[in-house]
Scaffold this motif. Structure first.
Motif, PDB file in Angstrom:
ATOM      1  N   THR A 101       2.669   2.551  12.284  1.00 43.81           N
ATOM      2  CA  THR A 101       1.277   2.767  11.856  1.00 43.81           C
ATOM      3  C   THR A 101       0.460   1.493  12.075  1.00 43.81           C
ATOM      4  O   THR A 101      -0.718   1.433  11.704  1.00 43.81           O
ATOM      5  CB  THR A 101       1.227   3.138  10.353  1.00 43.81           C
ATOM      6  OG1 THR A 101       1.854   2.118   9.593  1.00 43.81           O
ATOM      7  CG2 THR A 101       1.861   4.486  10.079  1.00 43.81           C
TER       8      THR A 101
ATOM      9  N   LEU B 242      10.312   0.023  15.948  1.00 39.90           N
ATOM     10  CA  LEU B 242      11.769  -0.013  16.137  1.00 39.90           C
ATOM     11  C   LEU B 242      12.496  -0.642  14.957  1.00 39.90           C
ATOM     12  O   LEU B 242      13.707  -0.483  14.823  1.00 39.90           O
ATOM     13  CB  LEU B 242      12.109  -0.822  17.410  1.00 39.90           C
ATOM     14  CG  LEU B 242      11.816  -0.126  18.724  1.00 39.90           C
ATOM     15  CD1 LEU B 242      12.001  -1.112  19.882  1.00 39.90           C
ATOM     16  CD2 LEU B 242      12.720   1.075  18.923  1.00 39.90           C
TER      17      LEU B 242
ATOM     18  N   HIS C 211       0.808  -1.231   0.000  1.00 34.73           N
ATOM     19  CA  HIS C 211       0.000   0.000   0.000  1.00 34.73           C
ATOM     20  C   HIS C 211       0.834   1.270   0.000  1.00 34.73           C
ATOM     21  O   HIS C 211       0.322   2.365  -0.111  1.00 34.73           O
ATOM     22  CB  HIS C 211      -0.966   0.013   1.191  1.00 34.73           C
ATOM     23  CG  HIS C 211      -0.297  -0.193   2.537  1.00 34.73           C
ATOM     24  ND1 HIS C 211       0.615   0.654   3.076  1.00 34.73           N
ATOM     25  CD2 HIS C 211      -0.435  -1.209   3.451  1.00 34.73           C
ATOM     26  CE1 HIS C 211       1.011   0.221   4.245  1.00 34.73           C
ATOM     27  NE2 HIS C 211       0.390  -0.957   4.503  1.00 34.73           N
ATOM     28  N   GLY C 212       2.161   1.105   0.132  1.00 34.95           N
ATOM     29  CA  GLY C 212       3.026   2.307   0.116  1.00 34.95           C
ATOM     30  C   GLY C 212       2.925   3.092   1.418  1.00 34.95           C
ATOM     31  O   GLY C 212       2.277   2.649   2.377  1.00 34.95           O
TER      32      GLY C 212
ATOM     33  N   GLN D 147       0.811  -5.216  17.152  1.00 38.67           N
ATOM     34  CA  GLN D 147       1.528  -5.622  15.940  1.00 38.67           C
ATOM     35  C   GLN D 147       2.808  -4.818  15.681  1.00 38.67           C
ATOM     36  O   GLN D 147       3.771  -5.330  15.130  1.00 38.67           O
ATOM     37  CB  GLN D 147       0.583  -5.500  14.723  1.00 38.67           C
ATOM     38  CG  GLN D 147      -0.473  -6.562  14.707  1.00 38.67           C
ATOM     39  CD  GLN D 147      -1.416  -6.395  13.534  1.00 38.67           C
ATOM     40  OE1 GLN D 147      -1.080  -5.842  12.509  1.00 38.67           O
ATOM     41  NE2 GLN D 147      -2.630  -6.900  13.686  1.00 38.67           N
TER      42      GLN D 147
HETATM   43  P1  ADP Z   1       6.661  -1.591  12.932  1.00 41.71           P
HETATM   44  O1  ADP Z   1       6.834  -2.529  11.841  1.00 41.71           O
HETATM   45  O2  ADP Z   1       6.806  -2.179  14.263  1.00 41.71           O
HETATM   46  O3  ADP Z   1       5.564  -0.641  12.789  1.00 41.71           O
HETATM   47  P2  ADP Z   1       8.880  -0.386  11.679  1.00 41.71           P
HETATM   48  O4  ADP Z   1       9.913   0.580  12.129  1.00 41.71           O
HETATM   49  O5  ADP Z   1       9.409  -1.618  11.111  1.00 41.71           O
HETATM   50  O6  ADP Z   1       7.938  -0.627  12.878  1.00 41.71           O
HETATM   51  O7  ADP Z   1       7.937   0.330  10.603  1.00 41.71           O
HETATM   52  C1  ADP Z   1       7.433   1.580  10.826  1.00 41.71           C
HETATM   53  C2  ADP Z   1       6.301   1.895   9.934  1.00 41.71           C
HETATM   54  O8  ADP Z   1       6.739   2.056   8.590  1.00 41.71           O
HETATM   55  C3  ADP Z   1       5.304   0.861   9.846  1.00 41.71           C
HETATM   56  O9  ADP Z   1       4.364   0.970  10.940  1.00 41.71           O
HETATM   57  C4  ADP Z   1       4.682   1.144   8.490  1.00 41.71           C
HETATM   58  O10 ADP Z   1       3.637   2.129   8.607  1.00 41.71           O
HETATM   59  C5  ADP Z   1       5.753   1.683   7.705  1.00 41.71           C
HETATM   60  N1  ADP Z   1       6.298   0.707   6.761  1.00 41.71           N
HETATM   61  C6  ADP Z   1       7.434   0.022   6.904  1.00 41.71           C
HETATM   62  N2  ADP Z   1       7.692  -0.756   5.830  1.00 41.71           N
HETATM   63  C7  ADP Z   1       6.679  -0.535   4.976  1.00 41.71           C
HETATM   64  C8  ADP Z   1       6.351  -1.038   3.670  1.00 41.71           C
HETATM   65  N3  ADP Z   1       7.084  -1.924   3.002  1.00 41.71           N
HETATM   66  N4  ADP Z   1       5.196  -0.600   3.085  1.00 41.71           N
HETATM   67  C9  ADP Z   1       4.421   0.305   3.713  1.00 41.71           C
HETATM   68  N5  ADP Z   1       4.655   0.787   4.936  1.00 41.71           N
HETATM   69  C10 ADP Z   1       5.767   0.383   5.564  1.00 41.71           C
END
Ligand code: ADP
Length: 633
Positions: free
Chosen positions: A581, A590, A564-565, A586
């Motif tokens: 997000t 970090l 979904h970007g 879930q």
């Molecule tokens: P978490 O996965 O615990 O939320 P992350 O630091 O790994 O923490 O990711 C932070 C946020 O970045 C996610 O909550 C998400 O909204 C966004 N995000 C990360 N990778 C992607 C992805 N491939 N596509 C869309 N959103 C992403």
């Protein structure tokens, strides 16, 4: 280095130039004037003392030569008086007849020859010559009347007749000594001896002696230089000249005065006379100076004058004068040179002192600056220490975060792990029960196949726990990781989630050796791929692209999904800790923070791109362990 400009500042031009200009203008003429003055003084002193020395030695010479002249004259003094003893002479005077005259003539001739006089003759009281030694000669005095002669007039009065004169008969000069011949106390005649004194002149000339004898009239009668003969040494009045001319004492000779170019009276009897030079004798000089010393001759009214040439003395005095001038010039030159040198040394010393002062100032400033630098160095050191401590604290905090992230991931995974392990455990329970039954029935093949499956399940369970252990372990920064193996391990860890998705994976990367710990690389990939899986949950045809290439010595792996970007507002906070997000339990927020931190710790980095076609692409750049070993998969 910055010197004090006052130290080298030149004196104002007006002050610096003027004395030098004055010195340059006036010093040379002054030195020349002093040279000339001192040279003249040297000349004058030398001449003065030279003349004094010469006159002292001249006194002795004068005495010596005057005595020679006196003895020459006096040796004939007795001769006329001898005739008094001769009886033939008395007879002749008493009775002048032919016979007695002849006798006396012969006698006088013989006497004259022996005494080497010029002539001896006898006169009666009237002044007529009665007999003479030169009676044979054509110009004999015989019969001549010489009563006008002063020597006769003196002698006939009983006084000694001394007389220098030029003979009236033959014009020959001579010295006449007359004596009144007495008989019975009465003068009966006069005996005269004529002597020639030219021998003296010849002797003087041979001895190169300059001398002359002047008579009672001041007329030079004997002279080493014939040119001076019959010259008057003192001015003659017209009366005297007339009287002398009448007396025929000097025959008809013109009596001129001895006219020196210069006459300077030095003391009683001593004069300095300058005559025109006799060019035959001295060719290179125009005039000759003499020291004239005069002394009266005893028993005569004459004076003897000795002339000592002064030209040598003058030349020596000039040399002395030049020597003094040159010596002065030398001394002046040395003094000027010494003075200049002294000034140069003084200037150098002043410059050296100024330099020393500037140096001291510089050293003082350097010392001050060094102190400042040392203080700021100390400050810097303490800042570095503080910085290191802060870095250490930060690193520890990062490690803690990594650990926290890992624990969080474990927490997240625990459900899936439990699910993952429960399934094989349930399968194992069923298989092992079945296997026992198959063994009891003797169906060994089926039992063996079941045991093989059990083994595979145990292996799978072992791999799951091993990856969990390695994920939870605190890795160190050093080490190498194989990208292919890391991707495989990641997919194994995420295996249970992949089963629920119809995912298409595009693998376009080489199995590169990267400069990062294997577990850390797996941890980064679990985060990135896990996030991609989350983003593609609602995607009916989820696709994952893993594309790698080498850019500027680093391996660049792009993890792209068609999920979904990320909305623009969330993009700003992606790498901030605890930004998520994801709902509920879930997301911890970090994953990206830790992944970026792990990549940066090995000299790499993590960036995000948002492709126009949709989805999200994370770009992981990591240094290659050995850039040559790149195998394609
Ligand atoms: P978490 O996965 O615990 O939320 P992350 O630091 O790994 O923490 O990711 C932070 C946020 O970045 C996610 O909550 C998400 O909204 C966004 N995000 C990360 N990778 C992607 C992805 N491939 N596509 C869309 N959103 C992403």
């Amino acid at each position: 280095m910055k010197c004090d400009p006052n130290l080298f500042r030149a004196a104002p031009p007006s002050l610096a130039v003027k004395p030098r200009l004055i010195r340059q203008l006036f010093l040379p003429p002054l030195i020349i004037a002093l040279m000339i003055g001192l040279g003249y003084v040297g000349f004058w002193i030398s001449e003065f003392y030279g003349i004094r020395t010469l006159s002292e030695t001249g006194e002795r010479q004068l005495e010596l030569h005057a005595r020679t002249v006196e003895s020459e004259i006096s040796k004939y003094t007795y001769l006329p008086s001898l005739l008094e003893l001769e009886t033939s002479v008395s007879k002749l005077l008493a009775d002048p007849n032919f016979e007695t005259r002849s006798t006396v003539n012969d006698y006088l001739e013989g006497l004259n020859r022996r005494s080497r006089s010029r002539a001896i003759y006898v006169m009666d009281t009237t002044g007529r010559v009665l007999a003479t030694s030169n009676w044979r000669d054509a110009d004999s005095y015989l019969g001549e009347d010489l009563s006008f002669r002063a020597y006769f007039q003196n002698a006939v009065r009983g006084q000694p007749g001394r007389f220098y004169g030029i003979g009236s008969t033959n014009g020959e000069p001579g010295y006449y000594l007359a004596h009144g011949l007495e008989e019975h106390g009465k003068i009966i005649g006069v005996a005269v001896v004529k002597v020639r004194l030219e021998a003296l002149e010849e002797r003087w000339q041979r001895a190169r002696l300059e001398a002359f004898v002047s008579d009672e009239n001041g007329i030079i009668i004997l002279s080493s230089d014939p040119a001076r003969r019959l010259k008057a040494v003192r001015p003659l009045s017209d009366d005297t000249k007339e009287r002398l001319a009448r007396s025929l004492q000097y025959y008809w000779a013109t009596l001129n005065e001895l006219e020196p170019l210069a006459r300077e009276r030095l003391s009683e009897g001593t004069e300095k006379l300058t005559f025109p030079a006799n060019t035959e004798v001295v060719a290179d000089e125009k005039e000759v100076s003499f020291l004239a010393q005069t002394r009266p001759l005893n028993d005569t009214p004459w004076n003897f004058t000795l002339l000592t040439p002064l030209n040598d003395l003058r030349r020596a005095a000039i040399n002395q004068g030049i020597l003094v001038a040159v010596a002065f010039a030398l001394v002046a030159f040395l003094l000027i040179a010494w003075n200049e040198r002294r000034k140069v040394i003084a200037t150098r010393l002043a410059a050296r002192e100024a330099l020393q002062e500037a140096n001291n100032q510089l050293e003082r400033r350097i010392a001050e600056r060094t102190t400042d630098l040392r203080a700021s160095n100390e400050r810097l050191k303490s800042q570095i220490r503080e910085r290191r401590q802060a870095e250490e604290t930060l690193r520890r905090a990062q490690d803690e975060l990594v650990q926290a992230g890992k624990l969080a991931a474990i927490g997240q995974m625990s459900t899936s792990i439990a699910h993952e392990l429960n399934q094989p455990l349930a399968a194992l329970r069923t298989l092992s029960g079945n296997t026992v039954r198959f063994l009891e029935r003797g169906a060994l093949d089926t039992a063996s196949a079941n045991l093989k499956t059990i083994n595979e399940l145990i292996d799978r369970m072992g791999r799951i726990t091993a990856s969990l252990r390695s994920f939870a372990r605190r890795g160190d920064d050093q080490g190498e990781a194989n990208l292919g193996k890391a991707v495989d391990a990641t997919f194994q860890i995420l295996g249970s989630r992949l089963e629920t998705l119809p995912l298409t994976v595009h693998r376009h990367f080489s199995s590169a050796q990267l400069q990062i710990d294997q577990t850390r690389l797996e941890q980064i990939l679990v985060n990135l791929i896990g996030n991609a899986l989350d983003a593609m949950q609602a995607q009916p045809a989820p696709e994952l692209w893993l594309e790698g290439d080498i850019v500027e010595g680093k391996y660049r792996l792009q993890v792209r999904d068609n999920g979904h970007g990320i909305d623009p507002e969330a993009r700003k906070h992606l790498f901030e800790p605890f930004f998520t997000t994801k709902p509920g339990e879930q997301g911890l927020g970090l994953g990206l923070t830790l992944s970026a931190s792990l990549a940066a710790a090995t000299g790499g980095n993590l960036a995000v791109e948002h492709p126009a076609s949709g989805g999200t692409a994370f770009v992981l750049s990591l240094p290659l362990a050995s850039p040559q070993q790149v195998e394609s998969t």
